[in-house]
Design a protein around this motif. Structure first.
Motif, PDB file in Angstrom:
ATOM      1  N   LEU A   1       0.830  -1.203   0.000  1.00  0.00           N
ATOM      2  CA  LEU A   1       0.000   0.000   0.000  1.00  0.00           C
ATOM      3  C   LEU A   1       0.862   1.249   0.000  1.00  0.00           C
ATOM      4  CD1 LEU A   1      -2.933  -0.512   2.539  1.00  0.00           C
ATOM      5  CD2 LEU A   1      -3.086  -0.129   0.100  1.00  0.00           C
ATOM      6  N   ASN A   2       1.882   1.254   0.842  1.00  0.00           N
ATOM      7  CA  ASN A   2       2.766   2.422   0.920  1.00  0.00           C
ATOM      8  C   ASN A   2       3.494   2.656  -0.386  1.00  0.00           C
ATOM      9  OD1 ASN A   2       2.044   2.959   3.562  1.00  0.00           O
ATOM     10  ND2 ASN A   2       3.702   1.754   4.426  1.00  0.00           N
ATOM     11  N   ALA A   3       3.953   1.580  -1.020  1.00  0.00           N
ATOM     12  CA  ALA A   3       4.674   1.717  -2.289  1.00  0.00           C
ATOM     13  C   ALA A   3       3.761   2.290  -3.374  1.00  0.00           C
ATOM     14  CB  ALA A   3       5.246   0.365  -2.720  1.00  0.00           C
ATOM     15  N   VAL A   4       2.518   1.790  -3.431  1.00  0.00           N
ATOM     16  CA  VAL A   4       1.572   2.298  -4.423  1.00  0.00           C
ATOM     17  C   VAL A   4       1.272   3.770  -4.149  1.00  0.00           C
ATOM     18  CG1 VAL A   4      -0.786   2.121  -5.306  1.00  0.00           C
ATOM     19  CG2 VAL A   4       0.547   0.050  -4.934  1.00  0.00           C
ATOM     20  N   ALA A   5       1.002   4.104  -2.879  1.00  0.00           N
ATOM     21  CA  ALA A   5       0.688   5.492  -2.527  1.00  0.00           C
ATOM     22  C   ALA A   5       1.863   6.414  -2.843  1.00  0.00           C
ATOM     23  CB  ALA A   5       0.315   5.594  -1.050  1.00  0.00           C
ATOM     24  N   GLU A   6       3.069   5.960  -2.559  1.00  0.00           N
ATOM     25  CA  GLU A   6       4.257   6.781  -2.818  1.00  0.00           C
ATOM     26  C   GLU A   6       4.445   7.015  -4.318  1.00  0.00           C
ATOM     27  OE1 GLU A   6       6.671   9.396  -1.627  1.00  0.00           O
ATOM     28  OE2 GLU A   6       5.548   8.220  -0.186  1.00  0.00           O
ATOM     29  N   ALA A   7       4.250   5.976  -5.116  1.00  0.00           N
ATOM     30  CA  ALA A   7       4.400   6.110  -6.571  1.00  0.00           C
ATOM     31  C   ALA A   7       3.363   7.059  -7.145  1.00  0.00           C
ATOM     32  CB  ALA A   7       4.288   4.741  -7.244  1.00  0.00           C
ATOM     33  N   VAL A   8       2.138   6.993  -6.624  1.00  0.00           N
ATOM     34  CA  VAL A   8       1.078   7.843  -7.137  1.00  0.00           C
ATOM     35  C   VAL A   8       1.338   9.304  -6.805  1.00  0.00           C
ATOM     36  CG1 VAL A   8      -1.386   8.341  -6.973  1.00  0.00           C
ATOM     37  CG2 VAL A   8      -0.605   6.002  -7.092  1.00  0.00           C
ATOM     38  N   LYS A   9       1.926   9.565  -5.652  1.00  0.00           N
ATOM     39  CA  LYS A   9       2.229  10.947  -5.265  1.00  0.00           C
ATOM     40  C   LYS A   9       3.178  11.614  -6.256  1.00  0.00           C
ATOM     41  CE  LYS A   9       1.462  10.396  -0.349  1.00  0.00           C
ATOM     42  NZ  LYS A   9       2.085  10.294   0.965  1.00  0.00           N
ATOM     43  N   GLN A  10       3.926  10.808  -6.984  1.00  0.00           N
ATOM     44  CA  GLN A  10       4.852  11.344  -7.970  1.00  0.00           C
ATOM     45  C   GLN A  10       4.128  11.859  -9.214  1.00  0.00           C
ATOM     46  OE1 GLN A  10       8.136  11.287  -7.050  1.00  0.00           O
ATOM     47  NE2 GLN A  10       7.493  10.281  -5.162  1.00  0.00           N
TER      48      GLN A  10
ATOM     49  N   LYS B   1     -10.417   9.659   1.710  1.00  0.00           N
ATOM     50  CA  LYS B   1     -10.821   9.846   0.311  1.00  0.00           C
ATOM     51  C   LYS B   1      -9.617  10.149  -0.578  1.00  0.00           C
ATOM     52  CE  LYS B   1     -15.572  11.315   0.836  1.00  0.00           C
ATOM     53  NZ  LYS B   1     -16.579  12.297   0.443  1.00  0.00           N
ATOM     54  N   GLU B   2      -8.638  10.872  -0.023  1.00  0.00           N
ATOM     55  CA  GLU B   2      -7.450  11.211  -0.809  1.00  0.00           C
ATOM     56  C   GLU B   2      -6.684   9.956  -1.215  1.00  0.00           C
ATOM     57  OE1 GLU B   2      -7.931  12.290   2.375  1.00  0.00           O
ATOM     58  OE2 GLU B   2      -8.613  14.344   2.042  1.00  0.00           O
ATOM     59  N   LEU B   3      -6.623   8.982  -0.315  1.00  0.00           N
ATOM     60  CA  LEU B   3      -5.916   7.736  -0.607  1.00  0.00           C
ATOM     61  C   LEU B   3      -6.667   6.933  -1.667  1.00  0.00           C
ATOM     62  CD1 LEU B   3      -3.413   6.109   0.103  1.00  0.00           C
ATOM     63  CD2 LEU B   3      -4.727   5.016   1.938  1.00  0.00           C
ATOM     64  N   VAL B   4      -7.989   6.879  -1.551  1.00  0.00           N
ATOM     65  CA  VAL B   4      -8.797   6.181  -2.561  1.00  0.00           C
ATOM     66  C   VAL B   4      -8.602   6.858  -3.911  1.00  0.00           C
ATOM     67  CG1 VAL B   4     -11.151   5.640  -3.305  1.00  0.00           C
ATOM     68  CG2 VAL B   4     -10.471   5.251  -0.925  1.00  0.00           C
ATOM     69  N   ARG B   5      -8.616   8.188  -3.932  1.00  0.00           N
ATOM     70  CA  ARG B   5      -8.393   8.917  -5.192  1.00  0.00           C
ATOM     71  C   ARG B   5      -7.036   8.559  -5.777  1.00  0.00           C
ATOM     72  NH1 ARG B   5      -9.719  10.706 -10.046  1.00  0.00           N
ATOM     73  NH2 ARG B   5      -8.149  12.151 -10.760  1.00  0.00           N
ATOM     74  N   LEU B   6      -6.011   8.551  -4.923  1.00  0.00           N
ATOM     75  CA  LEU B   6      -4.673   8.206  -5.406  1.00  0.00           C
ATOM     76  C   LEU B   6      -4.651   6.812  -6.014  1.00  0.00           C
ATOM     77  CD1 LEU B   6      -2.368   9.617  -2.590  1.00  0.00           C
ATOM     78  CD2 LEU B   6      -2.586  10.464  -4.921  1.00  0.00           C
ATOM     79  N   PHE B   7      -5.223   5.849  -5.308  1.00  0.00           N
ATOM     80  CA  PHE B   7      -5.243   4.481  -5.833  1.00  0.00           C
ATOM     81  C   PHE B   7      -6.027   4.395  -7.139  1.00  0.00           C
ATOM     82  CE2 PHE B   7      -4.652   2.614  -1.328  1.00  0.00           C
ATOM     83  CZ  PHE B   7      -3.286   2.762  -1.440  1.00  0.00           C
ATOM     84  N   SER B   8      -7.116   5.158  -7.235  1.00  0.00           N
ATOM     85  CA  SER B   8      -7.940   5.092  -8.449  1.00  0.00           C
ATOM     86  C   SER B   8      -7.175   5.552  -9.681  1.00  0.00           C
ATOM     87  CB  SER B   8      -9.212   5.934  -8.281  1.00  0.00           C
ATOM     88  OG  SER B   8      -8.949   7.314  -8.415  1.00  0.00           O
ATOM     89  N   THR B   9      -6.164   6.400  -9.496  1.00  0.00           N
ATOM     90  CA  THR B   9      -5.404   6.903 -10.641  1.00  0.00           C
ATOM     91  C   THR B   9      -4.413   5.881 -11.188  1.00  0.00           C
ATOM     92  OG1 THR B   9      -3.657   7.948  -9.324  1.00  0.00           O
ATOM     93  CG2 THR B   9      -5.611   9.291  -9.838  1.00  0.00           C
ATOM     94  N   VAL B  10      -4.120   4.838 -10.411  1.00  0.00           N
ATOM     95  CA  VAL B  10      -3.198   3.796 -10.900  1.00  0.00           C
ATOM     96  C   VAL B  10      -3.927   2.468 -11.100  1.00  0.00           C
ATOM     97  CG1 VAL B  10      -1.075   4.844 -10.055  1.00  0.00           C
ATOM     98  CG2 VAL B  10      -2.337   3.261  -8.573  1.00  0.00           C
ATOM     99  N   LEU B  11      -5.245   2.538 -11.191  1.00  0.00           N
ATOM    100  CA  LEU B  11      -6.045   1.349 -11.442  1.00  0.00           C
ATOM    101  C   LEU B  11      -6.053   1.054 -12.933  1.00  0.00           C
ATOM    102  CD1 LEU B  11      -7.972  -0.781 -10.216  1.00  0.00           C
ATOM    103  CD2 LEU B  11      -9.827   0.832 -10.666  1.00  0.00           C
TER     104      LEU B  11
END
Length: 187
Positions: A14-23, A63-73
């Motif tokens: 989860l942390n790796a996905v969230a970190e990559a999306v923040k980029q 919600k911010e985390l869900v949004r982040l994950f949705s962008t790499v789905l």
């Protein structure tokens, strides 16, 4: 990364996905269709029929985390995945990954907003599709969001669409983006 089977691995996934999306650029979408990382296993994330994102059986409350994950789905032939340049983790989607929770008119176009904040202008590239259950007659409406990802149109939004539609040859028709979309036969 190995198969996501224990809590520590799951948290790091989860942390790796969230970190990559923040980029990714602000509000922009990362080019997940261009990324081809190795499949790293599964992560215990489920997008329920109701659109709630769950991790290890609990709703993801931010919600911010869900949004982040949705962008790499991404949807691949073998299912839905969260994808970064270096990881590909399979998740479960019970129906469709997004919900169209509101609709408005902008000129002659219909603009849908999803539960993760995407805006979709219905038209040739992003059609509205309504399938009807042959047994119950219940409509199952959806709108294309991006690539092979769709949003289930919420019941209240579908009622709004029915109100906006016009009857043409026994069918309810909506127009948007220069196209006509059928909502189904008039009962």
């Amino acid at each position: 990364m190995s198969d996501m089977t224990n809590a520590d691995d799951s948290k790091s996934g989860l942390n790796a996905v969230a970190e990559a999306v923040k980029q990714a650029p602000a509000r922009g979408l990362p080019p997940v269709h261009l990324w081809n990382p190795e499949h790293c296993g599964e992560i215990d994330i489920v997008i329920g029929r109701d659109g709630v994102w769950m991790h290890e059986g609990s709703p993801i409350g931010r919600k911010e985390l869900v949004r982040l994950f949705s962008t790499v789905l991404r949807k691949d032939p073998d299912g839905y995945h969260l994808v970064t340049p270096v990881e590909k983790l399979k998740i479960v989607v019970e129906d469709l990954p997004f919900r169209a929770v509101s609709v408005g008119r902008e000129g002659d176009d219909l603009i849908f907003v999803t539960d993760v904040g995407d805006e979709v202008r219905a038209g040739e590239a992003d059609p509205i599709v309504v399938e009807t259950d042959p047994t119950t007659g219940e409509p199952s409406p959806r709108v294309h969001v991006r690539r092979d990802l769709w949003a289930r149109i919420a019941r209240s939004v579908f009622y709004e669409l029915v109100e906006m539609a016009e009857e043409v040859d026994g069918r309810l028709i909506l127009r948007s983006g220069g196209r006509a979309f059928s909502l189904g036969a008039v009962a």
